[in-house]
Design an enzyme around this catalytic site. Structure first.
Site, mmCIF file in Angstrom:
data_model
loop_
_atom_site.group_PDB
_atom_site.id
_atom_site.type_symbol
_atom_site.label_atom_id
_atom_site.label_comp_id
_atom_site.label_asym_id
_atom_site.label_seq_id
_atom_site.Cartn_x
_atom_site.Cartn_y
_atom_site.Cartn_z
ATOM 1 N N ASP A 3 -2.727 1.109 6.719
ATOM 2 C CA ASP A 3 -1.708 0.885 5.688
ATOM 3 C C ASP A 3 -1.397 -0.609 5.551
ATOM 4 O O ASP A 3 -1.263 -1.130 4.454
ATOM 5 C CB ASP A 3 -0.411 1.631 6.031
ATOM 6 N N GLU A 51 -1.762 -1.763 -5.553
ATOM 7 C CA GLU A 51 -2.985 -1.150 -6.042
ATOM 8 C C GLU A 51 -2.650 -0.047 -7.036
ATOM 9 O O GLU A 51 -1.717 0.720 -6.825
ATOM 10 C CB GLU A 51 -3.746 -0.563 -4.853
ATOM 11 N N ASP A 93 0.874 -1.169 0.000
ATOM 12 C CA ASP A 93 0.000 0.000 0.000
ATOM 13 C C ASP A 93 0.912 1.221 0.000
ATOM 14 O O ASP A 93 1.456 1.591 1.039
ATOM 15 C CB ASP A 93 -0.910 0.005 1.230
#
Length: 165
Positions: free
Chosen positions: A145, A71, A11
């Site tokens: 996170d 992502e 992340d």
């Protein structure tokens, strides 16, 4: 004997980058490690990006994952400065993975949510509950996170499992 596959979820963030490692087993996904790579806000942008890359390099060298899932970042129209800073962190992360020969797989936020909950519009809490259930955790994963990194790692775990069928 070959070790089971190990997937790293990331992340990205300039201040805090979450990471999570999930290993394949016959019983399902197994949590191996999760944590945060921090950069110091009193440093220059170049130094902060370097701190993230160096921290990720340590994780990659210690665990030697088979793949890294991250992502995809979408432009944040309301806060373009945040998107730009995130892009710097993401660039350092991608470069480090490629430099060490770790394949990188990108997932959209909607893909991650859909794989974990069945809905591309799931809330953060729904995602955390899905992670808790999948990994057999006593508590919801924290901080966000790390939870987001586990979500991306689990998304790849299940997406890769389907591709193998």
């Amino acid at each position: 004997m070959q070790r089971p596959e190990l997937y790293l979820g990331v992340d990205p963030g300039l201040q805090r980058t979450g990471y999570a490692l999930v290993q394949r087993s016959v019983q399902g996904p197994v949590l191996r490690e999760g944590g945060i790579i921090r950069s110091r806000s009193d440093r220059s942008l170049a130094e902060r990006v370097h701190e993230i890359a160096a921290g990720l390099r340590e994780v990659l060298q210690e665990f030697r994952p088979d793949a890294m899932a991250i992502e995809q970042v979408f432009s944040l129209v309301r806060n373009p400065k945040s998107a730009l800073l995130m892009a710097h962190a993401r660039g350092a992360i991608l470069m480090t993975a490629v430099d060490l020969g770790v394949p990188v797989i990108h997932y959209t936020p909607t893909q991650v949510k859909r794989v974990l909950t069945g809905s591309g519009r799931a809330s953060k809490e729904q995602i955390q509950r899905a992670i808790q259930a999948e990994l057999g955790l006593d508590q919801l994963p924290e901080p966000h996170d790390v939870a987001d990194a586990f979500a991306v790692a689990l998304c790849h775990y299940y997406t890769h499992a389907l591709a193998r069928l």
